[in-house]
Write an enzyme that holds these catalytic residues in place. Structure first.
Site, PDB file in Angstrom:
ATOM      1  N   HIS A   1       0.711  -1.278   0.087  1.00  0.00           N
ATOM      2  CA  HIS A   1       0.018  -0.039  -0.277  1.00  0.00           C
ATOM      3  C   HIS A   1       0.992   1.326   0.056  1.00  0.00           C
ATOM      4  O   HIS A   1       0.382   2.285  -0.363  1.00  0.00           O
ATOM      5  CB  HIS A   1      -0.803   0.023   1.161  1.00  0.00           C
ATOM      6  CG  HIS A   1      -1.731  -1.033   1.367  1.00  0.00           C
ATOM      7  ND1 HIS A   1      -2.686  -1.347   0.317  1.00  0.00           N
ATOM      8  CD2 HIS A   1      -2.190  -1.996   2.231  1.00  0.00           C
ATOM      9  CE1 HIS A   1      -3.562  -2.457   0.466  1.00  0.00           C
ATOM     10  NE2 HIS A   1      -3.256  -2.563   1.824  1.00  0.00           N
TER      11      HIS A   1
ATOM     12  N   GLY B   1      -1.924   2.047   5.093  1.00  0.00           N
ATOM     13  CA  GLY B   1      -2.541   0.526   5.330  1.00  0.00           C
ATOM     14  C   GLY B   1      -1.421  -0.248   6.101  1.00  0.00           C
ATOM     15  O   GLY B   1      -1.038  -1.330   5.751  1.00  0.00           O
TER      16      GLY B   1
ATOM     17  N   ASP C   1      -2.812 -11.040  -1.795  1.00  0.00           N
ATOM     18  CA  ASP C   1      -3.441 -10.475  -0.517  1.00  0.00           C
ATOM     19  C   ASP C   1      -4.780 -10.177  -0.573  1.00  0.00           C
ATOM     20  O   ASP C   1      -5.444 -10.200  -1.720  1.00  0.00           O
ATOM     21  CB  ASP C   1      -2.637  -9.222  -0.253  1.00  0.00           C
ATOM     22  CG  ASP C   1      -2.664  -8.746   0.982  1.00  0.00           C
ATOM     23  OD1 ASP C   1      -1.602  -8.908   1.896  1.00  0.00           O
ATOM     24  OD2 ASP C   1      -3.747  -8.223   1.425  1.00  0.00           O
TER      25      ASP C   1
ATOM     26  N   HIS D   1      -6.152  -7.671   0.401  1.00  0.00           N
ATOM     27  CA  HIS D   1      -6.283  -6.280  -0.334  1.00  0.00           C
ATOM     28  C   HIS D   1      -5.766  -5.997  -1.363  1.00  0.00           C
ATOM     29  O   HIS D   1      -4.777  -6.681  -1.677  1.00  0.00           O
ATOM     30  CB  HIS D   1      -5.747  -5.367   0.772  1.00  0.00           C
ATOM     31  CG  HIS D   1      -6.246  -5.526   2.340  1.00  0.00           C
ATOM     32  ND1 HIS D   1      -5.852  -6.372   3.386  1.00  0.00           N
ATOM     33  CD2 HIS D   1      -7.226  -4.585   3.028  1.00  0.00           C
ATOM     34  CE1 HIS D   1      -6.415  -6.505   4.481  1.00  0.00           C
ATOM     35  NE2 HIS D   1      -7.443  -5.137   4.203  1.00  0.00           N
TER      36      HIS D   1
ATOM     37  N   ASP E   1      -3.955 -12.765   4.679  1.00  0.00           N
ATOM     38  CA  ASP E   1      -5.150 -12.325   5.287  1.00  0.00           C
ATOM     39  C   ASP E   1      -6.498 -12.813   4.833  1.00  0.00           C
ATOM     40  O   ASP E   1      -7.391 -12.315   5.274  1.00  0.00           O
ATOM     41  CB  ASP E   1      -4.972 -10.752   5.452  1.00  0.00           C
ATOM     42  CG  ASP E   1      -4.443 -10.002   4.518  1.00  0.00           C
ATOM     43  OD1 ASP E   1      -4.316  -8.749   4.805  1.00  0.00           O
ATOM     44  OD2 ASP E   1      -4.318 -10.479   3.355  1.00  0.00           O
TER      45      ASP E   1
HETATM   46  C1  LIG Z   1      -3.513  -2.271  11.105  1.00  0.00           C
HETATM   47  C2  LIG Z   1      -3.923  -3.476  10.078  1.00  0.00           C
HETATM   48  C3  LIG Z   1      -2.844  -3.577   9.212  1.00  0.00           C
HETATM   49  C4  LIG Z   1      -4.434  -4.689  10.884  1.00  0.00           C
HETATM   50  N1  LIG Z   1      -5.559  -4.785  10.825  1.00  0.00           N
HETATM   51  C5  LIG Z   1      -6.548  -5.876  11.331  1.00  0.00           C
HETATM   52  C6  LIG Z   1      -6.209  -7.285  11.302  1.00  0.00           C
HETATM   53  C7  LIG Z   1      -5.803  -7.636  12.818  1.00  0.00           C
HETATM   54  C8  LIG Z   1      -6.189  -6.376  13.709  1.00  0.00           C
HETATM   55  C9  LIG Z   1      -6.759  -5.233  12.798  1.00  0.00           C
HETATM   56  C10 LIG Z   1      -6.158  -3.931   9.694  1.00  0.00           C
HETATM   57  O1  LIG Z   1      -7.381  -3.817   9.320  1.00  0.00           O
HETATM   58  N2  LIG Z   1      -5.343  -3.129   9.256  1.00  0.00           N
HETATM   59  C11 LIG Z   1      -5.385  -2.055   8.356  1.00  0.00           C
HETATM   60  C12 LIG Z   1      -5.866  -0.902   8.944  1.00  0.00           C
HETATM   61  C13 LIG Z   1      -6.039   0.130   7.968  1.00  0.00           C
HETATM   62  C14 LIG Z   1      -5.614   0.098   6.639  1.00  0.00           C
HETATM   63  C15 LIG Z   1      -5.303  -1.226   6.289  1.00  0.00           C
HETATM   64  C16 LIG Z   1      -5.121  -2.121   6.960  1.00  0.00           C
HETATM   65  C17 LIG Z   1      -4.537  -3.529   6.634  1.00  0.00           C
HETATM   66  C18 LIG Z   1      -3.884  -3.575   5.204  1.00  0.00           C
HETATM   67  C19 LIG Z   1      -3.518  -4.958   4.834  1.00  0.00           C
HETATM   68  O2  LIG Z   1      -3.440  -6.044   5.499  1.00  0.00           O
HETATM   69  N3  LIG Z   1      -3.110  -4.943   3.493  1.00  0.00           N
HETATM   70  O3  LIG Z   1      -2.498  -5.929   3.096  1.00  0.00           O
HETATM   71 ZN   LIG Z   2      -4.044  -7.436   3.422  1.00  0.00          ZN
END
Ligand SMILES: CC1(C)CN(C2CCCC2)C(=O)N1c1ccccc1/C=C/C(=O)NO
Ligand SMILES: [Zn+2]
Length: 362
Positions: free
Chosen positions: A130, A138, A165, A167, A254
């Protein structure tokens, strides 16, 4: 079929535990390496000591101001929310050293492939798709995927980027959306409000890069079989039309069942089958990590992918290793397929497959 033993480079970092501080998981990268080691796979790999990226290497993609900002905060402990830092991308002490370590590993892996000495190079610390030129996003601070592709482009005229991935690989797609020398393929969840929101079916690139961005937008609940089927069908067309000379695979985990993202129903078998389909092309291939927040399942998945690349068997049970308790209660390598409702109907998958393949043949 008899598989030839291939030479596989594996990048080793001396500060792997420090890289764990910059992903929202507990010891994830250390667990991946410890499991690969405890399965006896290191003796089949060519271990390459990592070399940190230099400032000028990072500047091949990122803006000097952005890097300067991270450098300034490398030793500090507070930050403001410029350059995308703040809530989603907290700036922590050592952030710049982390970026140099991770980017250096992906660049080193790419250099191994440019040398022609290796068919596959693996860097499980990488895959931070990202990050933008001057913007963390991200939870990605440095786009090591872009830097690795730029390195591969010094030796290969056409490079294919494949993003598995959960995302959309927006940072990589944006970096190369205007060129026809790099094709980006991303298969991901695409739902209203789901990060990053890009990567729809109509997202196909601009100008010279028109139709060199391929996106497969999915709904929740997809399982291994249709995932592997749509990947192989579309990638088969991509191979014919684009004729890549090198490949980068972002194998973010993920999308696995039991991940906190709770979206897809994939298992390590599905992701590894996609990697195996691509390796059959016998092209120089760089394999990177990425997302994945159920640490034990990420370690299971990337250890399985590493073993399958080597055509080596995995033990039936998780071997003794520093993080053994994390693999309970099963203490085996299986991640069961998820039972979440699959919102990707056969008709939906067929229609997006046809649209994407039509776009490729124009
Ligand atoms: C902060 C983390 C990365 C972790 N997380 C979850 C999983 C476990 C606890 C919360 C998210 O949704 N995230 C994010 C937050 C905002 C934007 C993007 C992501 C994830 C991006 C990604 O994985 N790209 O490949
Ligand atoms: Zn991801």
């Amino acid at each position: 079929s008899v598989k030839m033993a291939i030479k596989v480079a594996y990048i080793l970092s001396k500060i792997i535990h420090k890289t764990d501080d910059f992903i929202p998981t507990e010891n994830r990268n250390s667990m991946v390496h410890a499991l690969i080691e405890s399965c006896g796979l290191l003796k089949h790999l060519c271990l390459v000591a990592n070399r940190q990226a230099t400032d000028s290497e990072l500047e091949l993609f990122h803006s000097p101001e952005y890097l300067q900002y991270m450098k300034k905060y490398n030793d500090a402990i507070e930050c403001d929310d410029s350059f995308g830092f703040g809530y989603d991308c907290p700036l922590k002490q050592g952030i710049y050293n982390y970026c140099k370590e991770v980017a250096g590993a992906s660049i080193s892996a790419a250099k191994m492939l440019c040398s022609g000495q290796f068919q596959v190079a693996i860097n499980w610390l990488g895959g931070w798709h990202h990050a933008k030129r001057a913007d963390a996003a991200g939870y990605c601070y440095v786009n090591d995927c872009v830097l690795a592709i730029l390195q591969l482009r010094t030796a290969y005229a056409r490079v294919l980027y494949i993003d598995l991935d959960l995302h959309h690989g927006d940072g990589v797609q944006d970096a190369f959306c205007g060129t026809n020398k790099v094709m980006t393929f991303s298969i991901h969840k695409h739902e209203p409000g789901f990060f990053p929101g890009t990567g729809s079916l109509s997202d196909t690139g601009f100008g010279k890069g028109f139709r060199y961005s391929v996106n497969i937008p999915l709904k929740d609940g997809i399982t291994d079989t249709p995932f592997v089927e749509i990947c192989s069908k579309v990638l088969n067309e991509v191979k014919i039309k684009f004729d890549p000379l090198a490949v980068v695979i972002q194998a973010g985990a993920d999308g696995l069942n039991e991940d906190p993202m709770r979206s897809f129903n994939l298992t390590p078998v599905g992701l590894s089958d996609c990697v195996q389909f691509i390796l059959k092309w016998n092209l120089p291939t760089l394999i990177l990590g990425g997302g994945g927040y159920n640490e034990a399942n990420v370690a299971r998945c990337w250890t399985k992918i590493t073993a399958d690349v080597l055509n080596e068997e995995l033990p039936c049970e998780i071997p003794e290793n520093q993080y053994f308790p994390s693999y309970g209660p099963s203490f085996d390598f299986e991640v069961v397929e998820g039972l979440k409702k699959d919102r990707n109907s056969k008709e939906y998958l067929k229609s997006i497959t046809n649209t994407v393949i039509d776009n490729l043949s124009k």
